[in-house]
Design an enzyme around this catalytic site. Structure first.
Site, PDB file in Angstrom:
ATOM      1  N   ASP A  18      75.333  27.004  59.869  1.00 22.09           N
ATOM      2  CA  ASP A  18      75.906  28.558  59.754  1.00 22.09           C
ATOM      3  C   ASP A  18      75.387  29.569  60.508  1.00 22.09           C
ATOM      4  OD1 ASP A  18      74.127  28.050  57.849  1.00 22.09           O
ATOM      5  OD2 ASP A  18      75.196  29.067  56.222  1.00 22.09           O
ATOM      6  N   ARG A  46      62.759  34.351  52.907  1.00 26.42           N
ATOM      7  CA  ARG A  46      62.232  35.001  51.564  1.00 26.42           C
ATOM      8  C   ARG A  46      60.817  35.719  51.334  1.00 26.42           C
ATOM      9  NH1 ARG A  46      64.709  30.577  46.931  1.00 26.42           N
ATOM     10  NH2 ARG A  46      66.438  29.965  48.265  1.00 26.42           N
ATOM     11  N   GLU A 100      63.166  28.443  54.320  1.00 30.24           N
ATOM     12  CA  GLU A 100      63.191  29.298  52.969  1.00 30.24           C
ATOM     13  C   GLU A 100      61.911  30.194  52.779  1.00 30.24           C
ATOM     14  OE1 GLU A 100      65.499  28.844  50.738  1.00 30.24           O
ATOM     15  OE2 GLU A 100      66.657  27.344  51.266  1.00 30.24           O
ATOM     16  N   GLU A 160      77.268  36.312  50.345  1.00 32.59           N
ATOM     17  CA  GLU A 160      78.276  36.190  51.655  1.00 32.59           C
ATOM     18  C   GLU A 160      79.484  37.289  51.761  1.00 32.59           C
ATOM     19  OE1 GLU A 160      75.144  33.099  51.946  1.00 32.59           O
ATOM     20  OE2 GLU A 160      76.964  33.252  50.651  1.00 32.59           O
TER      21      GLU A 160
END
Length: 608
Positions: free
Chosen positions: A361, A232, A228, A497
């Site tokens: 993913d 970010r 994360e 997405e």
């Protein structure tokens, strides 16, 4: 831009630029495909006048706190407004400086001759500069059409709420008009830097830059999640540097990258999920020694780029070692990977379960992105990607009834499930991107079929917004639609997405319908209930939603929305690589621009 693995000892006294232990400069394993920016004289304001940080309190790893008191009302608002006026005055002066000076102009820095494709020296003396694409953005600013203006207005609406109620904190809580902390590092503010630059919001950008300069300090006793914080914070700082050429962002990125390195000190070289950026102590989650596969394979783009820009090879080495080890592991099924990997043994766990949703993913997406990022020279990445696409076709691809929608399901120990996460909607854009870069044409055909499905996941809901998870009907029944939604999944987390994939399909095919579909989704978000003047996550999607309790600037996909609403030849939108759910930006490989633009995408594992 590539990567490999090296263990380092945590160093609490490390500061930006202190690289004496690195040894002689070397080229990366794969030569970078863009000239590396060169260092500039430091902005005198960058580190001047910083007060010592107070002893930080420890933050536990986990979801944002449920309630933190909002900043004091009127008094703080007045002080904040006054601070903004001072920042704006200073900002106007900075952006108007001569481009040949050491300061940053709004559209980019000066136009010195470009350097060759090599790593800069560890103590480079020349000025870093934005990529040629950023310079063209400065020289030929485009006027906005009505749809683009609507995107800018939507961002301003959201940013105003964050600035008023959560300034400098990680996340806004729009219902309670307060904020929550995850790492205490201003996640939303850093997420939004590149968006503000692209949207032309120079006053907002300058105010945020000042916060980064004076308030963003990493020497604090706090655990951060490696994945994360990479996508970010590290990615946000790197993309802000690429767009603005401002060395402040690169210096901060290098400092932060060094503090993440202890996560790679594991027996298997597979990184721990969490690391304390103050103490240098890394560890797996409290409840398991596993990391998710998507987390450890979706940090490569950012770390590789950090090595390219700084000339420090350890960032690249650490993540390339992870890629090599995952490549050789047993437990795959025709290129499909399990969801978990053990940091002690380095082996896959929970074998036999395969998904393109949360926890796996972006493994697939980063295979393609790294191949493009490295100049299409790393054949192992391409082979793994192509094998995975064929595995998807063989094991996960089905059609629904009655509308024959093509979708990607899941496989658990040989049993197929017609479940599809919204996260899987990264795939149409990725497939289209691969076809655009010379992969089989049938990848584009599959991309278009899946794009239709992701659009229907929004269109078939009363609100026009996709739920987090859908189940597809596999058997013809008069009373059933293609898309079914369970009660627990009837919410929308403002994920980007679908919008990002629509952007790729529009830019790479020129078909106006994809642009119109993106516009529909933006209008659906704007039509949904808002808490006071703030956007929020939707708690229900098939029926009328009510405001949720969180908002992230990255979740709205503003970068992609702006580009969808532009013409197919807009240079601003065709020159960058989008990476991860936060839509980070890095320059694309050099060479003549293709007819319809070149913009890689990416997805990240199930951020909550």
């Amino acid at each position: 831009m590539s990567a490999v693995r090296t263990s380092i000892s945590p160093s609490l006294s490390h500061t930006v630029g202190s690289r004496s232990a690195e040894g002689p400069k070397v080229r990366p394993a794969n030569p970078p495909v863009l000239p590396a920016p060169r260092r500039a004289a430091e902005n005198p304001e960058t580190f001047a006048g910083l007060s010592p940080q107070k002893p930080p309190r420890h933050f536990r790893r986990g979801p944002p706190n449920l309630q933190i008191r909002a900043p004091d009302g009127d008094a703080k608002d007045r002080r904040q407004d006054e601070a903004q006026r001072r920042a704006e005055a200073a900002g106007e002066a900075r952006w108007e400086d001569d481009a040949q000076g050491s300061r940053v102009s709004w559209r980019g820095t000066g136009t010195e001759p470009e350097q060759g494709p090599q790593l800069p020296p560890r103590k480079a003396e020349a000025a870093p500069r934005p990529s040629p694409q950023a310079l063209r953005m400065r020289n030929s600013p485009a006027s906005q059409n009505e749809r683009q203006k609507a995107v800018v207005a939507a961002f301003r609406h959201a940013w105003a709420g964050y600035r008023k109620f959560a300034w400098g904190h990680d996340e806004l809580k729009p219902v309670s008009k307060s904020f929550s902390e995850w790492f205490g590092l201003g996640l939303t503010l850093i997420d939004a830097l590149d968006t503000m630059w692209i949207l032309g919001l120079k006053k907002e950008f300058e105010e945020a830059r000042k916060w980064v300069s004076q308030k963003l300090l990493f020497q604090k006793n706090v655990d951060v999640n490696l994945f994360e914080s990479t996508i970010r914070i590290l990615g946000g700082l790197l993309s802000a540097f690429h767009l603005s050429g401002d060395v402040l962002f690169l210096e901060k990125a290098e400092d932060f990258g060094n503090r993440l390195m202890p996560a790679f000190q594991t027996p298997s070289k597979i990184p721990y999920s969490d690391v304390n950026i103050g103490t240098g102590v890394a560890h797996p989650p409290r409840w398991t020694s596993d990391s998710t596969v998507a987390e450890v394979t979706s940090i490569q783009l950012e770390f590789r780029e950090l090595s390219r820009l700084t000339g420090v090879k350890k960032f690249q080495e650490a993540v390339e070692e992870v890629t090599r080890r995952v490549h050789s592991l047993r437990g795959k099924k025709d290129g499909l990977v399990p969801m978990f990997i053990n940091t002690n043994s380095g082996l896959f766990t929970h074998l036999g379960v395969f998904t393109l949703g949360a926890r796996a993913d972006s493994y697939y997406e980063y295979l393609l992105k790294q191949w493009i990022q490295g100049g299409k020279k790393e054949t192992q990445l391409l082979e793994d990607y192509l094998e995975a696409v064929e595995g998807i076709r063989k094991h996960l691809l089905h059609r629904s009834e009655p509308g024959k929608l093509t979708f990607v399901g899941e496989l658990a120990h040989g049993r197929f499930s017609a479940k599809m996460d919204h996260l899987v909607c990264f795939l149409p854009g990725t497939l289209a991107l691969g076809a655009h870069h010379g992969l089989p044409a049938d990848h584009m055909e599959l991309a278009q079929a899946l794009m239709d499905t992701c659009y229907q996941m929004n269109r078939q809901m009363e609100t026009g917004l996709s739920p987090e998870i859908v189940h597809f009907n596999l058997h013809p029944q008069k009373s059933h639609k293609d898309v079914q939604v369970k009660a627990a999944d009837r919410h929308n987390l403002l994920r980007p997405e679908t919008v990002e994939s629509l952007f790729y399909l529009y830019r790479l095919t020129g078909h106006r319908k994809y642009q119109d579909w993106g516009w529909e989704i933006l209008r659906s978000f704007n039509a949904s209930p808002r808490a006071a003047t703030l956007p929020s996550a939707m708690s229900r999607t098939p029926a009328i939603p009510s405001p949720g309790t969180r908002w992230r600037a990255s979740s709205w996909g503003r970068r992609s929305s702006t580009c969808i609403c532009s013409s197919p030849t807009t240079q601003t939108c065709s020159a960058w690589t989008l990476t991860c759910s936060t839509r980070r930006l890095t320059p694309c490989p050099s060479g003549p621009p293709p007819r319809a633009g070149r913009l890689p995408s990416a997805r990240c594992p199930g951020d909550s």
